[in-house]
Motif scaffolding. Structure first.
Motif, mmCIF file in Angstrom:
data_model
loop_
_atom_site.group_PDB
_atom_site.id
_atom_site.type_symbol
_atom_site.label_atom_id
_atom_site.label_comp_id
_atom_site.label_asym_id
_atom_site.label_seq_id
_atom_site.Cartn_x
_atom_site.Cartn_y
_atom_site.Cartn_z
ATOM 1 N N SER A 83 -8.788 11.619 -7.744
ATOM 2 C CA SER A 83 -9.842 12.591 -7.463
ATOM 3 C C SER A 83 -9.231 13.921 -7.013
ATOM 4 O O SER A 83 -8.154 13.937 -6.410
ATOM 5 N N PRO A 84 -9.902 15.031 -7.305
ATOM 6 C CA PRO A 84 -9.420 16.320 -6.788
ATOM 7 C C PRO A 84 -9.300 16.322 -5.273
ATOM 8 O O PRO A 84 -8.379 16.930 -4.718
ATOM 9 N N GLU A 85 -10.229 15.604 -4.607
ATOM 10 C CA GLU A 85 -10.194 15.557 -3.147
ATOM 11 C C GLU A 85 -8.901 14.939 -2.639
ATOM 12 O O GLU A 85 -8.329 15.392 -1.636
ATOM 13 N N SER A 86 -8.405 13.905 -3.342
ATOM 14 C CA SER A 86 -7.163 13.270 -2.903
ATOM 15 C C SER A 86 -5.969 14.199 -3.088
ATOM 16 O O SER A 86 -5.025 14.169 -2.295
ATOM 17 N N VAL A 87 -6.006 15.041 -4.129
ATOM 18 C CA VAL A 87 -4.919 16.006 -4.335
ATOM 19 C C VAL A 87 -4.908 17.018 -3.196
ATOM 20 O O VAL A 87 -3.862 17.320 -2.624
ATOM 21 N N TYR A 88 -6.094 17.537 -2.854
ATOM 22 C CA TYR A 88 -6.174 18.483 -1.739
ATOM 23 C C TYR A 88 -5.735 17.826 -0.431
ATOM 24 O O TYR A 88 -5.029 18.437 0.380
ATOM 25 N N LYS A 89 -6.149 16.580 -0.233
ATOM 26 C CA LYS A 89 -5.816 15.879 1.010
ATOM 27 C C LYS A 89 -4.305 15.696 1.152
ATOM 28 O O LYS A 89 -3.746 15.867 2.237
ATOM 29 N N ASN A 90 -3.637 15.354 0.054
ATOM 30 C CA ASN A 90 -2.211 15.031 0.110
ATOM 31 C C ASN A 90 -1.298 16.236 -0.042
ATOM 32 O O ASN A 90 -0.171 16.212 0.452
ATOM 33 N N PHE A 91 -1.782 17.285 -0.717
ATOM 34 C CA PHE A 91 -0.902 18.413 -1.002
ATOM 35 C C PHE A 91 -1.457 19.761 -0.538
ATOM 36 O O PHE A 91 -0.718 20.747 -0.506
ATOM 37 N N GLY A 92 -2.738 19.815 -0.215
ATOM 38 C CA GLY A 92 -3.303 21.061 0.262
ATOM 39 C C GLY A 92 -3.517 22.112 -0.796
ATOM 40 O O GLY A 92 -3.569 23.301 -0.497
ATOM 41 N N GLY A 93 -3.622 21.735 -2.059
ATOM 42 C CA GLY A 93 -3.866 22.693 -3.117
ATOM 43 C C GLY A 93 -2.627 22.998 -3.934
ATOM 44 O O GLY A 93 -1.571 22.356 -3.796
ATOM 45 N N LYS A 94 -2.748 24.000 -4.799
ATOM 46 C CA LYS A 94 -1.658 24.298 -5.732
ATOM 47 C C LYS A 94 -0.365 24.734 -5.050
ATOM 48 O O LYS A 94 0.722 24.293 -5.459
ATOM 49 N N PRO A 95 -0.397 25.589 -4.023
ATOM 50 C CA PRO A 95 0.874 25.952 -3.372
ATOM 51 C C PRO A 95 1.619 24.734 -2.826
ATOM 52 O O PRO A 95 2.845 24.639 -2.954
ATOM 53 N N GLY A 96 0.882 23.797 -2.227
ATOM 54 C CA GLY A 96 1.520 22.601 -1.700
ATOM 55 C C GLY A 96 2.100 21.727 -2.796
ATOM 56 O O GLY A 96 3.158 21.111 -2.621
ATOM 57 N N LEU A 97 1.419 21.655 -3.921
ATOM 58 C CA LEU A 97 1.931 20.899 -5.061
ATOM 59 C C LEU A 97 3.241 21.498 -5.568
ATOM 60 O O LEU A 97 4.212 20.774 -5.813
ATOM 61 N N ARG A 108 0.834 -1.208 0.000
ATOM 62 C CA ARG A 108 0.000 0.000 0.000
ATOM 63 C C ARG A 108 0.863 1.250 0.000
ATOM 64 O O ARG A 108 0.567 2.219 -0.694
ATOM 65 N N ARG A 109 1.924 1.240 0.805
ATOM 66 C CA ARG A 109 2.818 2.397 0.844
ATOM 67 C C ARG A 109 3.488 2.617 -0.517
ATOM 68 O O ARG A 109 3.639 3.752 -0.969
ATOM 69 N N ALA A 110 3.901 1.515 -1.145
ATOM 70 C CA ALA A 110 4.547 1.624 -2.448
ATOM 71 C C ALA A 110 3.584 2.186 -3.492
ATOM 72 O O ALA A 110 3.952 3.040 -4.308
ATOM 73 N N LEU A 111 2.345 1.717 -3.469
ATOM 74 C CA LEU A 111 1.346 2.214 -4.413
ATOM 75 C C LEU A 111 1.018 3.681 -4.149
ATOM 76 O O LEU A 111 0.830 4.466 -5.093
ATOM 77 N N ALA A 112 0.954 4.057 -2.877
ATOM 78 C CA ALA A 112 0.670 5.448 -2.528
ATOM 79 C C ALA A 112 1.796 6.357 -2.998
ATOM 80 O O ALA A 112 1.549 7.460 -3.507
ATOM 81 N N GLU A 113 3.045 5.898 -2.842
ATOM 82 C CA GLU A 113 4.183 6.701 -3.282
ATOM 83 C C GLU A 113 4.222 6.816 -4.801
ATOM 84 O O GLU A 113 4.531 7.877 -5.348
ATOM 85 N N ALA A 139 1.580 6.726 -6.744
ATOM 86 C CA ALA A 139 0.501 7.658 -7.088
ATOM 87 C C ALA A 139 0.931 9.098 -6.819
ATOM 88 O O ALA A 139 0.622 10.003 -7.607
ATOM 89 N N ARG A 140 1.651 9.305 -5.725
ATOM 90 C CA ARG A 140 2.126 10.648 -5.384
ATOM 91 C C ARG A 140 3.080 11.167 -6.456
ATOM 92 O O ARG A 140 2.972 12.316 -6.904
ATOM 93 N N ARG A 141 4.005 10.316 -6.872
ATOM 94 C CA ARG A 141 4.960 10.733 -7.913
ATOM 95 C C ARG A 141 4.240 11.039 -9.222
ATOM 96 O O ARG A 141 4.607 11.973 -9.944
ATOM 97 N N ASN A 142 3.204 10.266 -9.524
ATOM 98 C CA ASN A 142 2.455 10.492 -10.754
ATOM 99 C C ASN A 142 1.723 11.829 -10.711
ATOM 100 O O ASN A 142 1.717 12.577 -11.696
ATOM 101 N N VAL A 143 1.123 12.147 -9.560
ATOM 102 C CA VAL A 143 0.439 13.444 -9.417
ATOM 103 C C VAL A 143 1.436 14.581 -9.604
ATOM 104 O O VAL A 143 1.167 15.562 -10.316
ATOM 105 N N LEU A 144 2.610 14.468 -8.988
ATOM 106 C CA LEU A 144 3.615 15.527 -9.102
ATOM 107 C C LEU A 144 4.108 15.671 -10.537
ATOM 108 O O LEU A 144 4.329 16.793 -11.025
ATOM 109 N N ALA A 145 4.287 14.546 -11.229
ATOM 110 C CA ALA A 145 4.750 14.601 -12.618
ATOM 111 C C ALA A 145 3.720 15.284 -13.508
ATOM 112 O O ALA A 145 4.068 16.136 -14.349
ATOM 113 N N LYS A 146 2.453 14.929 -13.340
ATOM 114 C CA LYS A 146 1.404 15.547 -14.159
ATOM 115 C C LYS A 146 1.229 17.022 -13.803
ATOM 116 O O LYS A 146 1.020 17.862 -14.696
ATOM 117 N N ALA A 147 1.333 17.337 -12.511
ATOM 118 C CA ALA A 147 1.214 18.735 -12.097
ATOM 119 C C ALA A 147 2.360 19.556 -12.682
ATOM 120 O O ALA A 147 2.146 20.681 -13.169
#
Length: 222
Positions: free
Chosen positions: A61-75, A22-27, A29-37
Motif C-alpha cells: 500500500s502507498p501508506e506502508s511506503v510512507y510509513k517506512n520511508f517517509g516519501g520519495k526523498p526517504g526512498l 516477521r522480521r525476515a518478511l518485513a526485510e 518486503a523492504r528490499r522489494n520496495v527499494l528494488a521497484k523504486a
C-alpha cells in the motif's frame, strides 16, 4: 508443573520463531520496495515517479511506503545507502577497511580500490546522478541530500587517506588532505557518467583506470 513449564518453553520458542519470521518478511518486503523504486526512478526520473506507482509495483500500500520511508526523498536516501554496500555479502566499506589494514603492497591496494570502484559505481552512481538532476530541477530536499552524500563521501576518503598515510603506504610528502582530494575526485558519479554512460566503457576498464589514476597520484614512483 513440568508439563506447564515445557509448554511455556515451546510457546516461547514459537513466539521467537514467529518474530524472527516477521522480521525476515518485513526485510524482504523492504528490499522489494527499494528494488521497484530504483527501477521506476531510473526509468522515469524522480519527478515523474509517484509513490502510488512504486507501491503498486511492489505489491504494497502507498501508506506502508510512507510509513517506512517517509516519501520519495526517504526512498532515494535508502536506495543510495543500499548501493554503498556493494554487490558482495560483506559491506564494501568493511572490505575496504580490511584491505587497508592488511595491505603491504601499495600498488596492489590501489588495484583493489579500483575493483571496489568498479563494483560500487554501477550501483551507486546512477542514483547520485538522479539526485543531482532532481536537485537541479528544484525538488525539495534533493539539494540537501546531494550535499550530504558528497560530505559523507569526502569524510570516507579522508578516513581512508589518514589510514594510508599512517601506515606509510603513500608517497613521501603527500598529506592526508591532498590524498583525500584525489580519492574524492576519483569517485565522483560525474566521472562514471563521462566514461561509462557517455563513452561506453565497461566496469572492468573503468576500475582499471581508477586504479591507474590512484597509483599515479598517490604513489608516484613507489
Amino acid at each position: 508443573m513440568s508439563s506447564a513449564v515445557n509448554g511455556g518453553e515451546r510457546t516461547g520458542k514459537a513466539r521467537a520463531y514467529d518474530a524472527s519470521r516477521r522480521r525476515a518478511l518485513a526485510e524482504e518486503a523492504r528490499r522489494n520496495v527499494l528494488a521497484k523504486a530504483r527501477e521506476l526512478f531510473l526509468d522515469k526520473g524522480y519527478g515523474a515517479t509517484t509513490i502510488a506507482e512504486i507501491a503498486r509495483a511492489a505489491g504494497v500500500s502507498p501508506e506502508s511506503v510512507y510509513k517506512n520511508f517517509g516519501g520519495k526523498p526517504g526512498l532515494v536516501r535508502a536506495i543510495h545507502e543500499q548501493s554503498l554496500l556493494g554487490a558482495g555479502g560483506t559491506p564494501a566499506e568493511e572490505r575496504s577497511d580490511q584491505a587497508q589494514l592488511t595491505a603491504t603492497d601499495p600498488r596492489a591496494l590501489m588495484d583493489q580500490f579500483g575493483r571496489f570502484t568498479a563494483e560500487i559505481s554501477p550501483i551507486g552512481a546512477p542514483i547520485v546522478l538522479l539526485i543531482r538532476d532532481a536537485a537541479a530541477s528544484g525538488h525539495p530536499g534533493m539539494a540537501d541530500l546531494l550535499r550530504e552524500i558528497d560530505d559523507s563521501r569526502y569524510r570516507r576518503m579522508l578516513h581512508n587517506a589518514r589510514q594510508l598515510v599512517g601506515r606509510g603506504l603513500l608517497r613521501v610528502g603527500l598529506s592526508a588532505e591532498d590524498a583525500a582530494d584525489v580519492m574524492f575526485a576519483s569517485t565522483t558519479a560525474e566521472l562514471y557518467e563521462s566514461l561509462v554512460l557517455k563513452r561506453g566503457w565497461g566496469a572492468s576498464r573503468y576500475g582499471e583506470f581508477i586504479a591507474a589514476l590512484l597509483r599515479a597520484n598517490l604513489l608516484g614512483d613507489r
